[in-house]
Design a protein around this motif. Structure first.
Motif, PDB file in Angstrom:
ATOM      1  N   GLU A  43       0.611  -1.134  -0.222  1.00 30.30           N
ATOM      2  CA  GLU A  43      -0.323  -0.085   0.280  1.00 30.30           C
ATOM      3  C   GLU A  43       0.466   1.061  -0.101  1.00 30.30           C
ATOM      4  O   GLU A  43       0.238   2.247  -0.536  1.00 30.30           O
ATOM      5  CB  GLU A  43      -0.831  -0.035   0.879  1.00 30.30           C
ATOM      6  CG  GLU A  43      -2.021   1.106   0.937  1.00 30.30           C
ATOM      7  CD  GLU A  43      -2.997   0.728   1.970  1.00 30.30           C
ATOM      8  OE1 GLU A  43      -4.367   0.443   1.949  1.00 30.30           O
ATOM      9  OE2 GLU A  43      -2.399   0.684   2.765  1.00 30.30           O
ATOM     10  N   THR A  44       1.838   1.473   0.486  1.00 30.70           N
ATOM     11  CA  THR A  44       2.705   2.680   0.496  1.00 30.70           C
ATOM     12  C   THR A  44       4.681   2.174   0.176  1.00 30.70           C
ATOM     13  O   THR A  44       5.047   3.473  -0.155  1.00 30.70           O
ATOM     14  CB  THR A  44       3.001   2.810   2.069  1.00 30.70           C
ATOM     15  OG1 THR A  44       3.763   1.806   3.055  1.00 30.70           O
ATOM     16  CG2 THR A  44       1.859   2.882   3.077  1.00 30.70           C
ATOM     17  N   PRO A  80      -2.621  -2.806   5.860  1.00 32.28           N
ATOM     18  CA  PRO A  80      -3.908  -2.708   4.559  1.00 32.28           C
ATOM     19  C   PRO A  80      -4.930  -3.187   4.700  1.00 32.28           C
ATOM     20  O   PRO A  80      -5.560  -4.941   5.162  1.00 32.28           O
ATOM     21  CB  PRO A  80      -2.940  -2.636   3.702  1.00 32.28           C
ATOM     22  CG  PRO A  80      -2.143  -3.624   4.117  1.00 32.28           C
ATOM     23  CD  PRO A  80      -1.372  -3.279   5.050  1.00 32.28           C
ATOM     24  N   VAL A 116      -7.840  -4.874   2.956  1.00 34.35           N
ATOM     25  CA  VAL A 116      -8.238  -5.640   1.439  1.00 34.35           C
ATOM     26  C   VAL A 116      -9.499  -6.078   1.484  1.00 34.35           C
ATOM     27  O   VAL A 116      -9.598  -6.635   2.350  1.00 34.35           O
ATOM     28  CB  VAL A 116      -7.150  -6.821   1.759  1.00 34.35           C
ATOM     29  CG1 VAL A 116      -6.838  -7.816   0.171  1.00 34.35           C
ATOM     30  CG2 VAL A 116      -5.378  -6.244   1.250  1.00 34.35           C
ATOM     31  N   GLU A 145      -6.870  -6.615  -4.526  1.00 36.01           N
ATOM     32  CA  GLU A 145      -6.407  -5.542  -3.838  1.00 36.01           C
ATOM     33  C   GLU A 145      -5.339  -6.611  -2.545  1.00 36.01           C
ATOM     34  O   GLU A 145      -4.488  -5.989  -1.843  1.00 36.01           O
ATOM     35  CB  GLU A 145      -7.592  -4.740  -2.383  1.00 36.01           C
ATOM     36  CG  GLU A 145      -8.581  -4.114  -3.136  1.00 36.01           C
ATOM     37  CD  GLU A 145      -9.726  -3.794  -2.207  1.00 36.01           C
ATOM     38  OE1 GLU A 145     -10.213  -2.858  -2.459  1.00 36.01           O
ATOM     39  OE2 GLU A 145      -9.227  -4.527  -0.961  1.00 36.01           O
ATOM     40  N   LYS A 178      -2.053  -4.659  -2.370  1.00 33.96           N
ATOM     41  CA  LYS A 178      -1.813  -3.807  -1.236  1.00 33.96           C
ATOM     42  C   LYS A 178      -0.794  -4.498   0.553  1.00 33.96           C
ATOM     43  O   LYS A 178      -0.826  -3.798   0.774  1.00 33.96           O
ATOM     44  CB  LYS A 178      -2.926  -3.566  -0.963  1.00 33.96           C
ATOM     45  CG  LYS A 178      -3.870  -2.002  -1.712  1.00 33.96           C
ATOM     46  CD  LYS A 178      -5.108  -1.426  -1.381  1.00 33.96           C
ATOM     47  CE  LYS A 178      -5.552  -2.105  -0.110  1.00 33.96           C
ATOM     48  NZ  LYS A 178      -7.510  -1.647  -0.148  1.00 33.96           N
ATOM     49  N   PHE A 200      -2.747  -9.007   6.009  1.00 32.37           N
ATOM     50  CA  PHE A 200      -4.259  -7.853   6.118  1.00 32.37           C
ATOM     51  C   PHE A 200      -4.962  -8.393   6.820  1.00 32.37           C
ATOM     52  O   PHE A 200      -4.722  -9.032   7.226  1.00 32.37           O
ATOM     53  CB  PHE A 200      -3.744  -7.847   4.009  1.00 32.37           C
ATOM     54  CG  PHE A 200      -4.931  -8.990   3.829  1.00 32.37           C
ATOM     55  CD1 PHE A 200      -6.359  -9.396   4.677  1.00 32.37           C
ATOM     56  CD2 PHE A 200      -4.341 -10.258   3.237  1.00 32.37           C
ATOM     57  CE1 PHE A 200      -6.905 -10.348   3.996  1.00 32.37           C
ATOM     58  CE2 PHE A 200      -5.274 -11.487   3.091  1.00 32.37           C
ATOM     59  CZ  PHE A 200      -6.540 -11.830   3.609  1.00 32.37           C
TER      60      PHE A 200
END
Length: 145
Positions: A52-53, A72, A74, A79, A82, A97
């Motif tokens: 995500e980052t 993150p 999800v 997704e 992430k 996640f």
């Protein structure tokens, strides 16, 4: 009668400072999990990547590392990018996640990059808050305070 925006702002500031005006979270508000520490109990260096980052961290063998990584959210297979990935060499061994659809804010993981086949992490993996994520020698994950 028109009230000056400055007066409204000043009155609001006084009410907030005095604790009379607060914003309570909704009863069904989700709680984020933050991994304050990540423990690598394996005898080799690991790499943690937060999709995500796009942040990447190295984990020395047999050590506890202060990282402050927010899990993150999800909610489907699309997704999974992430996720927090944990890599051994060039191979990803875990995708971690926070499940968007889980009412208890469950932290889950997959060993195959599959949202549908993900399972809850053992330990205190619900309810959000600050946690420690441990990579256990037997090849599993564990969460505690």
């Amino acid at each position: 009668m028109r009230v000056s925006p400055r007066i409204v702002a000043a009155a609001t500031a006084v009410l907030v400072a005095g604790g009379l005006l607060t914003a309570a979270p909704p009863a069904n508000a989700a709680t984020v999990t933050e991994f304050v520490y990540v423990v690598n109990n394996l005898s080799e260096r690991l790499v943690v990547h937060v999709g995500e980052t796009n942040a990447t961290y190295g984990l020395a063998a047999g050590g506890e590392h202060w990282l402050n990584i927010r899990a993150p959210w999800v909610g489907n297979q699309g997704e999974m990018g992430k996720s927090i990935t944990i890599q051994r060499g060039t191979r990803t061994i875990y995708w971690v996640f926070q499940d968007y659809w889980n009412a208890q804010d469950q932290i889950k993981y997959s060993t195959t990059n599959s949202y549908e086949q993900s399972v809850p992490v053992a330990g205190k993996s619900t309810g959000g808050g600050e946690r420690r994520l441990t990579i256990v020698v037997n090849g599993s994950l564990f969460i505690d305070d």
